[in-house]
Motif scaffolding. Structure first.
Motif, PDB file in Angstrom:
ATOM      1  N   GLN A 126     -81.019 -12.085  40.546  1.00 49.54           N
ATOM      2  CA  GLN A 126     -81.808 -10.979  40.656  1.00 49.54           C
ATOM      3  C   GLN A 126     -81.743  -9.695  40.044  1.00 49.54           C
ATOM      4  O   GLN A 126     -82.821  -9.281  39.689  1.00 49.54           O
ATOM      5  N   GLN A 127     -80.418  -9.594  39.501  1.00 43.67           N
ATOM      6  CA  GLN A 127     -80.005  -8.298  38.858  1.00 43.67           C
ATOM      7  C   GLN A 127     -80.163  -8.394  37.223  1.00 43.67           C
ATOM      8  O   GLN A 127     -80.664  -7.307  36.604  1.00 43.67           O
ATOM      9  N   LEU A 128     -79.809  -9.647  36.712  1.00 48.33           N
ATOM     10  CA  LEU A 128     -80.123  -9.985  35.271  1.00 48.33           C
ATOM     11  C   LEU A 128     -81.147 -10.581  34.786  1.00 48.33           C
ATOM     12  O   LEU A 128     -81.740 -10.038  33.699  1.00 48.33           O
ATOM     13  N   ASP A 129     -81.564 -11.511  35.417  1.00 50.86           N
ATOM     14  CA  ASP A 129     -82.506 -12.383  34.956  1.00 50.86           C
ATOM     15  C   ASP A 129     -83.944 -12.199  35.215  1.00 50.86           C
ATOM     16  O   ASP A 129     -84.895 -12.297  34.271  1.00 50.86           O
ATOM     17  N   LEU A 130     -84.137 -11.915  36.488  1.00 54.72           N
ATOM     18  CA  LEU A 130     -85.677 -11.373  36.682  1.00 54.72           C
ATOM     19  C   LEU A 130     -86.190 -10.356  36.027  1.00 54.72           C
ATOM     20  O   LEU A 130     -87.401 -10.544  35.792  1.00 54.72           O
ATOM     21  N   PRO A 131     -85.283  -9.048  35.825  1.00 51.44           N
ATOM     22  CA  PRO A 131     -86.096  -7.879  35.314  1.00 51.44           C
ATOM     23  C   PRO A 131     -86.501  -8.290  33.748  1.00 51.44           C
ATOM     24  O   PRO A 131     -87.163  -7.741  33.267  1.00 51.44           O
ATOM     25  N   ARG A 132     -85.777  -9.236  33.330  1.00 52.18           N
ATOM     26  CA  ARG A 132     -86.027  -9.503  31.721  1.00 52.18           C
ATOM     27  C   ARG A 132     -86.888 -10.885  31.661  1.00 52.18           C
ATOM     28  O   ARG A 132     -87.802 -10.870  30.788  1.00 52.18           O
ATOM     29  N   LEU A 133     -86.927 -11.969  32.602  1.00 55.17           N
ATOM     30  CA  LEU A 133     -87.630 -12.967  32.520  1.00 55.17           C
ATOM     31  C   LEU A 133     -88.958 -12.995  33.213  1.00 55.17           C
ATOM     32  O   LEU A 133     -89.957 -13.627  32.872  1.00 55.17           O
ATOM     33  N   ALA A 134     -88.803 -12.568  34.327  1.00 61.63           N
ATOM     34  CA  ALA A 134     -90.016 -12.720  35.402  1.00 61.63           C
ATOM     35  C   ALA A 134     -89.921 -11.506  36.506  1.00 61.63           C
ATOM     36  O   ALA A 134     -89.674 -11.625  37.561  1.00 61.63           O
ATOM     37  N   PRO A 135     -90.404 -10.178  35.698  1.00 65.11           N
ATOM     38  CA  PRO A 135     -90.244  -9.032  36.808  1.00 65.11           C
ATOM     39  C   PRO A 135     -91.303  -9.085  38.131  1.00 65.11           C
ATOM     40  O   PRO A 135     -90.985  -8.517  38.855  1.00 65.11           O
ATOM     41  N   ASP A 136     -92.065 -10.039  38.071  1.00 63.42           N
ATOM     42  CA  ASP A 136     -93.107 -10.133  38.885  1.00 63.42           C
ATOM     43  C   ASP A 136     -92.730 -11.310  40.013  1.00 63.42           C
ATOM     44  O   ASP A 136     -93.568 -11.375  40.960  1.00 63.42           O
ATOM     45  N   ARG A 137     -91.643 -11.798  39.709  1.00 65.69           N
ATOM     46  CA  ARG A 137     -91.182 -13.075  40.525  1.00 65.69           C
ATOM     47  C   ARG A 137     -90.026 -12.399  41.630  1.00 65.69           C
ATOM     48  O   ARG A 137     -89.360 -11.573  41.313  1.00 65.69           O
ATOM     49  N   ARG A 138     -89.713 -13.427  42.633  1.00 66.18           N
ATOM     50  CA  ARG A 138     -88.791 -13.032  43.553  1.00 66.18           C
ATOM     51  C   ARG A 138     -88.032 -14.327  43.659  1.00 66.18           C
ATOM     52  O   ARG A 138     -88.500 -15.283  43.879  1.00 66.18           O
ATOM     53  N   VAL A 139     -86.799 -14.352  44.031  1.00 62.36           N
ATOM     54  CA  VAL A 139     -85.813 -15.253  44.282  1.00 62.36           C
ATOM     55  C   VAL A 139     -84.860 -14.683  45.558  1.00 62.36           C
ATOM     56  O   VAL A 139     -84.306 -13.608  45.444  1.00 62.36           O
ATOM     57  N   LEU A 140     -85.081 -15.356  46.573  1.00 62.66           N
ATOM     58  CA  LEU A 140     -84.205 -14.847  47.811  1.00 62.66           C
ATOM     59  C   LEU A 140     -83.277 -16.068  48.104  1.00 62.66           C
ATOM     60  O   LEU A 140     -83.260 -17.192  47.874  1.00 62.66           O
ATOM     61  N   GLY A 141     -82.172 -15.747  48.911  1.00 60.45           N
ATOM     62  CA  GLY A 141     -81.273 -16.702  49.532  1.00 60.45           C
ATOM     63  C   GLY A 141     -81.045 -16.749  50.866  1.00 60.45           C
ATOM     64  O   GLY A 141     -82.107 -16.561  51.571  1.00 60.45           O
ATOM     65  N   VAL A 142     -80.102 -17.595  51.288  1.00 64.32           N
ATOM     66  CA  VAL A 142     -79.942 -17.995  52.546  1.00 64.32           C
ATOM     67  C   VAL A 142     -78.852 -17.005  53.337  1.00 64.32           C
ATOM     68  O   VAL A 142     -78.895 -17.087  54.690  1.00 64.32           O
ATOM     69  N   ILE A 143     -77.936 -16.501  52.526  1.00 59.73           N
ATOM     70  CA  ILE A 143     -76.819 -15.613  53.238  1.00 59.73           C
ATOM     71  C   ILE A 143     -77.305 -14.420  53.626  1.00 59.73           C
ATOM     72  O   ILE A 143     -76.915 -14.055  54.767  1.00 59.73           O
ATOM     73  N   ARG A 144     -78.113 -13.627  53.257  1.00 60.15           N
ATOM     74  CA  ARG A 144     -78.495 -12.245  53.662  1.00 60.15           C
ATOM     75  C   ARG A 144     -79.319 -12.434  54.949  1.00 60.15           C
ATOM     76  O   ARG A 144     -78.850 -11.657  55.856  1.00 60.15           O
ATOM     77  N   PRO A 145     -80.330 -13.258  55.150  1.00 59.79           N
ATOM     78  CA  PRO A 145     -81.047 -13.413  56.302  1.00 59.79           C
ATOM     79  C   PRO A 145     -80.166 -13.522  57.464  1.00 59.79           C
ATOM     80  O   PRO A 145     -80.395 -13.259  58.596  1.00 59.79           O
ATOM     81  N   THR A 146     -79.295 -14.563  57.308  1.00 58.18           N
ATOM     82  CA  THR A 146     -78.140 -15.008  58.225  1.00 58.18           C
ATOM     83  C   THR A 146     -77.106 -13.632  58.724  1.00 58.18           C
ATOM     84  O   THR A 146     -77.239 -13.393  59.838  1.00 58.18           O
ATOM     85  N   THR A 147     -76.749 -13.248  57.729  1.00 57.36           N
ATOM     86  CA  THR A 147     -75.785 -11.929  58.182  1.00 57.36           C
ATOM     87  C   THR A 147     -76.406 -10.803  58.687  1.00 57.36           C
ATOM     88  O   THR A 147     -75.867 -10.133  59.419  1.00 57.36           O
ATOM     89  N   GLU A 148     -77.615 -10.717  58.564  1.00 55.12           N
ATOM     90  CA  GLU A 148     -78.544  -9.563  58.933  1.00 55.12           C
ATOM     91  C   GLU A 148     -78.597  -9.875  60.609  1.00 55.12           C
ATOM     92  O   GLU A 148     -78.720  -8.829  61.419  1.00 55.12           O
ATOM     93  N   VAL A 149     -78.603 -11.111  61.091  1.00 55.32           N
ATOM     94  CA  VAL A 149     -78.690 -11.289  62.507  1.00 55.32           C
ATOM     95  C   VAL A 149     -77.291 -11.899  63.182  1.00 55.32           C
ATOM     96  O   VAL A 149     -77.492 -11.684  64.518  1.00 55.32           O
ATOM     97  N   ILE A 150     -76.370 -12.299  62.622  1.00 51.19           N
ATOM     98  CA  ILE A 150     -75.359 -13.294  63.230  1.00 51.19           C
ATOM     99  C   ILE A 150     -74.766 -12.358  64.234  1.00 51.19           C
ATOM    100  O   ILE A 150     -74.347 -12.661  65.392  1.00 51.19           O
ATOM    101  N   GLY A 151     -74.455 -11.061  64.208  1.00 48.94           N
ATOM    102  CA  GLY A 151     -73.781 -10.085  65.127  1.00 48.94           C
ATOM    103  C   GLY A 151     -74.516 -10.099  66.365  1.00 48.94           C
ATOM    104  O   GLY A 151     -73.899  -9.765  67.487  1.00 48.94           O
ATOM    105  N   THR A 152     -75.917 -10.300  66.595  1.00 50.03           N
ATOM    106  CA  THR A 152     -76.514 -10.254  67.634  1.00 50.03           C
ATOM    107  C   THR A 152     -76.244 -11.565  68.634  1.00 50.03           C
ATOM    108  O   THR A 152     -76.547 -11.404  69.807  1.00 50.03           O
ATOM    109  N   TYR A 153     -76.030 -12.336  68.036  1.00 47.63           N
ATOM    110  CA  TYR A 153     -75.397 -13.574  68.826  1.00 47.63           C
ATOM    111  C   TYR A 153     -74.062 -13.659  69.378  1.00 47.63           C
ATOM    112  O   TYR A 153     -73.906 -14.376  70.402  1.00 47.63           O
TER     113      TYR A 153
END
Length: 272
Positions: A84-111
């Motif tokens: 996200q920080q090193l490659d996308l700005p250089r290789l493909a600034p119009d593309r996006r790469v997402l992971g599975v950790i952030r979505p999970t940690t955003e909600v885990i405390g609510t359970y």
């Protein structure tokens, strides 16, 4: 031009995430890439996981994907930030790469009612401390206990997840994580292979324990992400097509994919 959503995993586990994404958002085209020839990633160094993941992401970009989801906890932990920080700005600034950790940690405390949760993951994910760091951002009061389960992925990939032999290894790690605190009331399966062990896991956890798989969490997060980025959503093609790629044997992939994805697939071989 076809612009599918890319979903990447080191092997088969990401198919459990793709299954939930397709169930929630069936209208889009998807390309799944499993790097089965080089799995498992969980035991490899940060640099190796980063290089392998970047190579696969670039291939998905070459196939027209504007958005790629790393449906792999190890890749999300060891490679996502650099990409996200090193490659996308250089290789493909119009593309996006997402992971599975952030979505999970955003909600885990609510359970959790007690404020104490357990993380069951590969050794690579545990060592990265990614879950501890990310949960701290959203739920600083939450106590987090991690347990590496190195035998669980081999059990799943060798079709032993329902066997009596799996009981020992499942119980062993449940007991170890619960030994940290009797107040743990939520367990996160922080590896996309682990949902296949869910029935075994439920046999050995205390009554009332919440056991979370990531598929539906990631799918809901993707819905939210596309709503917040309509310009990207508009570029995703809608033909309901599913394409499956593997870097190893297509026959092996198709056989295993039926278990993880829940229906039969026909894959194509990708030489990297």
């Amino acid at each position: 031009m076809n612009q599918p959503i890319g979903v990447f995993d080191s092997g088969y586990g990401g198919l459990t995430v793709l299954r939930e994404i397709v169930r929630t958002l069936p209208q889009y085209d998807y390309v799944y890439l499993g790097d089965n020839a080089r799995t498992p990633y969980g035991t490899r160094s940060f640099d190796t996981v980063y290089q392998y993941t970047l190579e696969c992401v670039r291939h998905l970009f070459d196939r027209g994907c504007r958005l790629v989801i790393l449906a792999c906890n190890t890749a999300s932990a060891k490679a996502l930030r650099n990409i996200q920080q090193l490659d996308l700005p250089r290789l493909a600034p119009d593309r996006r790469v997402l992971g599975v950790i952030r979505p999970t940690t955003e909600v885990i405390g609510t359970y959790s009612q007690t404020g104490e949760v357990g993380i069951l993951a590969t050794r690579g994910t545990v060592t990265s401390e990614s879950y501890v760091v990310e949960i701290e951002k959203f739920f600083p009061e939450l106590r987090v206990f991690q347990e590496a389960c190195p035998m669980w992925v081999p059990l799943v990939e060798n079709g032993e997840y329902n066997s009596p032999g799996a009981d020992y290894f499942v119980k062993q790690h449940i007991d170890r994580v619960m030994a940290h605190s009797s107040r743990i009331d939520t367990l996160l399966l922080a590896c996309t292979h682990y949902p296949l062990l869910l029935e075994k896991i439920r046999q050995f956890v205390p009554p009332g324990m919440t056991v979370l798989s990531q598929g539906h969490i990631v799918a809901d997060s993707l819905v939210n992400y596309l709503q917040r980025h309509p310009e990207l959503e508009a570029q995703c093609s809608r033909g309901g097509q599913r394409t499956f790629l593997t870097t190893d044997s297509t026959a092996d992939f198709d056989r295993q994919a039926t278990v993880f994805y829940g229906e039969s697939v026909q894959s194509a071989h990708l030489a990297l």
